[in-house]
Design a protein around this motif. Structure first.
Motif, PDB file in Angstrom:
ATOM      1  N   ASN A 244      -2.135 -20.525 -16.670  1.00 13.67           N
ATOM      2  CA  ASN A 244      -3.150 -21.436 -16.140  1.00 13.67           C
ATOM      3  C   ASN A 244      -2.992 -21.703 -14.649  1.00 13.67           C
ATOM      4  O   ASN A 244      -3.962 -22.012 -13.967  1.00 13.67           O
ATOM      5  N   ASN A 245      -1.750 -21.577 -14.154  1.00  7.65           N
ATOM      6  CA  ASN A 245      -1.497 -21.903 -12.750  1.00  7.65           C
ATOM      7  C   ASN A 245      -0.475 -20.941 -12.133  1.00  7.65           C
ATOM      8  O   ASN A 245       0.614 -21.364 -11.735  1.00  7.65           O
ATOM      9  N   PRO A 246      -0.794 -19.659 -12.052  1.00  5.14           N
ATOM     10  CA  PRO A 246       0.141 -18.717 -11.411  1.00  5.14           C
ATOM     11  C   PRO A 246       0.259 -19.032  -9.923  1.00  5.14           C
ATOM     12  O   PRO A 246      -0.734 -19.384  -9.281  1.00  5.14           O
ATOM     13  N   LEU A 247       1.458 -18.915  -9.377  1.00 10.02           N
ATOM     14  CA  LEU A 247       1.684 -19.273  -7.977  1.00 10.02           C
ATOM     15  C   LEU A 247       1.886 -18.062  -7.072  1.00 10.02           C
ATOM     16  O   LEU A 247       1.289 -17.982  -6.001  1.00 10.02           O
ATOM     17  N   HIS A 248       2.716 -17.139  -7.487  1.00  6.58           N
ATOM     18  CA  HIS A 248       3.016 -15.985  -6.642  1.00  6.58           C
ATOM     19  C   HIS A 248       1.789 -15.072  -6.538  1.00  6.58           C
ATOM     20  O   HIS A 248       1.093 -14.843  -7.534  1.00  6.58           O
ATOM     21  N   PRO A 249       1.477 -14.543  -5.350  1.00  2.00           N
ATOM     22  CA  PRO A 249       0.312 -13.654  -5.203  1.00  2.00           C
ATOM     23  C   PRO A 249       0.335 -12.465  -6.154  1.00  2.00           C
ATOM     24  O   PRO A 249      -0.724 -12.044  -6.642  1.00  2.00           O
ATOM     25  N   TYR A 250       1.516 -11.934  -6.453  1.00  2.00           N
ATOM     26  CA  TYR A 250       1.606 -10.816  -7.392  1.00  2.00           C
ATOM     27  C   TYR A 250       1.245 -11.262  -8.807  1.00  2.00           C
ATOM     28  O   TYR A 250       0.515 -10.580  -9.527  1.00  2.00           O
ATOM     29  N   THR A 251       1.738 -12.444  -9.199  1.00  2.00           N
ATOM     30  CA  THR A 251       1.413 -12.980 -10.526  1.00  2.00           C
ATOM     31  C   THR A 251      -0.085 -13.236 -10.654  1.00  2.00           C
ATOM     32  O   THR A 251      -0.694 -12.961 -11.692  1.00  2.00           O
ATOM     33  N   LYS A 252      -0.691 -13.766  -9.588  1.00  2.00           N
ATOM     34  CA  LYS A 252      -2.135 -14.009  -9.611  1.00  2.00           C
ATOM     35  C   LYS A 252      -2.912 -12.719  -9.824  1.00  2.00           C
ATOM     36  O   LYS A 252      -3.897 -12.686 -10.581  1.00  2.00           O
ATOM     37  N   ALA A 253      -2.465 -11.636  -9.174  1.00  2.00           N
ATOM     38  CA  ALA A 253      -3.130 -10.345  -9.346  1.00  2.00           C
ATOM     39  C   ALA A 253      -2.975  -9.839 -10.769  1.00  2.00           C
ATOM     40  O   ALA A 253      -3.921  -9.310 -11.366  1.00  2.00           O
ATOM     41  N   LEU A 254      -1.778 -10.004 -11.339  1.00  2.00           N
ATOM     42  CA  LEU A 254      -1.549  -9.588 -12.729  1.00  2.00           C
ATOM     43  C   LEU A 254      -2.456 -10.367 -13.682  1.00  2.00           C
ATOM     44  O   LEU A 254      -3.090  -9.788 -14.566  1.00  2.00           O
ATOM     45  N   MET A 255      -2.491 -11.684 -13.511  1.00  2.00           N
ATOM     46  CA  MET A 255      -3.269 -12.528 -14.411  1.00  2.00           C
ATOM     47  C   MET A 255      -4.764 -12.245 -14.303  1.00  2.00           C
ATOM     48  O   MET A 255      -5.507 -12.381 -15.280  1.00  2.00           O
ATOM     49  N   SER A 256      -5.221 -11.832 -13.136  1.00  2.00           N
ATOM     50  CA  SER A 256      -6.646 -11.541 -12.972  1.00  2.00           C
ATOM     51  C   SER A 256      -7.056 -10.279 -13.725  1.00  2.00           C
ATOM     52  O   SER A 256      -8.238 -10.040 -13.942  1.00  2.00           O
ATOM     53  N   SER A 257      -6.053  -9.476 -14.130  1.00  2.00           N
ATOM     54  CA  SER A 257      -6.356  -8.239 -14.857  1.00  2.00           C
ATOM     55  C   SER A 257      -6.462  -8.447 -16.363  1.00  2.00           C
ATOM     56  O   SER A 257      -6.844  -7.526 -17.096  1.00  2.00           O
ATOM     57  N   VAL A 258      -6.118  -9.652 -16.835  1.00  2.00           N
ATOM     58  CA  VAL A 258      -6.207  -9.940 -18.275  1.00  2.00           C
ATOM     59  C   VAL A 258      -7.681  -9.981 -18.680  1.00  2.00           C
ATOM     60  O   VAL A 258      -8.482 -10.661 -18.032  1.00  2.00           O
ATOM     61  N   PRO A 259      -8.077  -9.261 -19.739  1.00  2.00           N
ATOM     62  CA  PRO A 259      -9.487  -9.272 -20.165  1.00  2.00           C
ATOM     63  C   PRO A 259      -9.971 -10.685 -20.482  1.00  2.00           C
ATOM     64  O   PRO A 259      -9.212 -11.519 -20.979  1.00  2.00           O
ATOM     65  N   ILE A 260     -11.245 -10.933 -20.211  1.00  2.00           N
ATOM     66  CA  ILE A 260     -11.813 -12.258 -20.467  1.00  2.00           C
ATOM     67  C   ILE A 260     -11.932 -12.495 -21.968  1.00  2.00           C
ATOM     68  O   ILE A 260     -12.038 -11.563 -22.761  1.00  2.00           O
ATOM     69  N   ASP A 261     -11.908 -13.787 -22.360  1.00  2.00           N
ATOM     70  CA  ASP A 261     -11.977 -14.154 -23.776  1.00  2.00           C
ATOM     71  C   ASP A 261     -13.411 -14.278 -24.279  1.00  2.00           C
ATOM     72  O   ASP A 261     -13.666 -14.194 -25.473  1.00  2.00           O
ATOM     73  N   HIS A 262     -14.342 -14.502 -23.343  1.00  2.00           N
ATOM     74  CA  HIS A 262     -15.729 -14.755 -23.744  1.00  2.00           C
ATOM     75  C   HIS A 262     -16.670 -14.072 -22.755  1.00  2.00           C
ATOM     76  O   HIS A 262     -16.392 -14.037 -21.549  1.00  2.00           O
ATOM     77  N   PRO A 263     -17.785 -13.508 -23.236  1.00  2.00           N
ATOM     78  CA  PRO A 263     -18.707 -12.801 -22.328  1.00  2.00           C
ATOM     79  C   PRO A 263     -19.217 -13.632 -21.155  1.00  2.00           C
ATOM     80  O   PRO A 263     -19.526 -13.088 -20.099  1.00  2.00           O
ATOM     81  N   GLU A 264     -19.284 -14.950 -21.342  1.00  2.00           N
ATOM     82  CA  GLU A 264     -19.802 -15.805 -20.274  1.00  2.00           C
ATOM     83  C   GLU A 264     -18.714 -16.263 -19.305  1.00  2.00           C
ATOM     84  O   GLU A 264     -19.012 -16.924 -18.308  1.00  2.00           O
ATOM     85  N   GLU A 265     -17.479 -15.924 -19.608  1.00  2.00           N
ATOM     86  CA  GLU A 265     -16.379 -16.318 -18.717  1.00  2.00           C
ATOM     87  C   GLU A 265     -16.466 -15.523 -17.417  1.00  2.00           C
ATOM     88  O   GLU A 265     -16.709 -14.321 -17.401  1.00  2.00           O
ATOM     89  N   VAL A 266     -16.239 -16.211 -16.314  1.00  2.00           N
ATOM     90  CA  VAL A 266     -16.253 -15.574 -14.992  1.00  2.00           C
ATOM     91  C   VAL A 266     -14.836 -15.591 -14.428  1.00  2.00           C
ATOM     92  O   VAL A 266     -14.191 -16.635 -14.378  1.00  2.00           O
ATOM     93  N   LYS A 267     -14.368 -14.423 -14.033  1.00  2.00           N
ATOM     94  CA  LYS A 267     -13.017 -14.323 -13.483  1.00  2.00           C
ATOM     95  C   LYS A 267     -13.042 -13.458 -12.232  1.00  2.00           C
ATOM     96  O   LYS A 267     -13.648 -12.387 -12.213  1.00  2.00           O
TER      97      LYS A 267
END
Length: 321
Positions: A244-267
């Protein structure tokens, strides 16, 4: 207060590269000075890109590879210092589930022989009690007595991994290191194996170090997560806080690659530029700075030190110092 089962201090695993006797020897810095603790009964996950040092960390903790430097303190004992003979008594307390279930099982032995071997090596039980123990663990992992005299090639990939899990759990160890245990399996089988690991943890009181690049699986099974990049740990936190709250820029990039849970979710997808640096000659300062969109001058020269928040969220990044 939670009991610490395992503590890793300054662990390094450098593999030498043989270039001939006329050339200077070089080293692959697979693990380059990492620190973390594993609490008894939890699932502690290591995540990161391929080649970041996750598997080398797991193998070094079990002393399948000897550490280049650092301490591995298990139940208060630094096992790096132990002789082969003294280390043997710790083997039954520390087991591993390997990524490839077919390669990790002896193709010339039946399931009966494979599962009997750990009990025989550690001189557990009588012959009859060993057989009963083998049948019981097979039933726990979803197989049966019917499979005792079959060979590994007669099973599917999911069934072979269940046998590998049974082999790791049959000695009732304190710690199991699961190295990408579901990455070689079909998606439909992955959830079954993950649920089996959770069931065993509850029934046998196991502690896991779970190694994976699949962030969806890690979120489902983990209590705490450590993110690795080029042999170093850049962030450690409890699972929900990290996602929910990644801090390191590398962690943020990793977390952004996780598939969305719902079609209306925006990431917002964070695309890293450049390639992972060579572990033989890693960058000076912060190893991530050549790919980091927030890199500063200090990042190029000074290695960041871990900064811990009050809630136990630790990050190694100059942005938070």
């Amino acid at each position: 207060m939670s009991e610490v089962l395992l503590e890793v201090k300054g662990l390094k695993q450098h593999y030498s590269i043989d270039q001939g006797w006329l050339k200077e020897k070089k080293y692959v810095k697979a693990v380059d000075g990492i620190d973390f603790k594993v609490i008894k009964g939890e699932t502690f996950s290591l995540v990161g890109e391929s080649g970041c040092g996750k598997s080398s960390t797991g193998r070094t903790i079990l002393r399948l590879n000897e550490a280049t430097d650092g301490e591995i303190i298990f139940e208060g004992q630094n096992i790096v210092e132990l002789s082969y003979r003294k280390m043997r008594k710790f083997r039954k307390k520390m087991q591993m589930i390997f990524q490839d279930p077919f390669a990790s099982l002896n193709p010339k032995k039946t399931v009966r022989q494979i599962l009997m071997e750990p009990l025989r090596v550690h001189n557990y039980y009588s012959a009859e009690e060993r057989l009963n123990k083998v049948i019981k663990i097979l039933e726990i992992v979803g197989l049966s007595q019917y499979h005792l005299d079959r060979y590994p090639h007669e099973f599917s990939g999911g069934q072979r991994q269940r046998i590998g899990i049974a082999k790791a759990a049959i000695l009732n160890p304190e710690l199991i290191i699961a190295d990408e245990p579901v990455s070689a399996l079909d998606v439909s089988i992955q959830s079954q194996v993950i649920n089996l690991l959770l069931k065993l943890q509850e029934e046998l009181g196991l502690t896991y170090i779970f190694i994976s690049h699949d962030l969806g699986v890690v979120r489902h099974i983990s209590d705490r997560v450590a993110v690795m990049y080029l042999g170093k740990i850049v962030e450690i936190s409890n699972t929900e806080e990290l996602y929910n709250n990644p801090l390191h820029p590398y962690t943020k990039a990793l977390m952004s690659s996780v598939p969305i849970d719902h079609p209306e979710e925006v990431k917002e997808r964070i695309i890293l530029t450049g390639d992972v640096p060579n572990a033989v000659n890693p960058p000076s300062g912060c190893a991530f700075h050549p790919r980091c969109p927030f890199a500063m001058d200090i990042c190029k020269n000074v290695n960041p030190v871990p900064t811990e928040n009050p809630n136990g969220h630790t990050v190694s990044c100059h942005l938070y110092e």
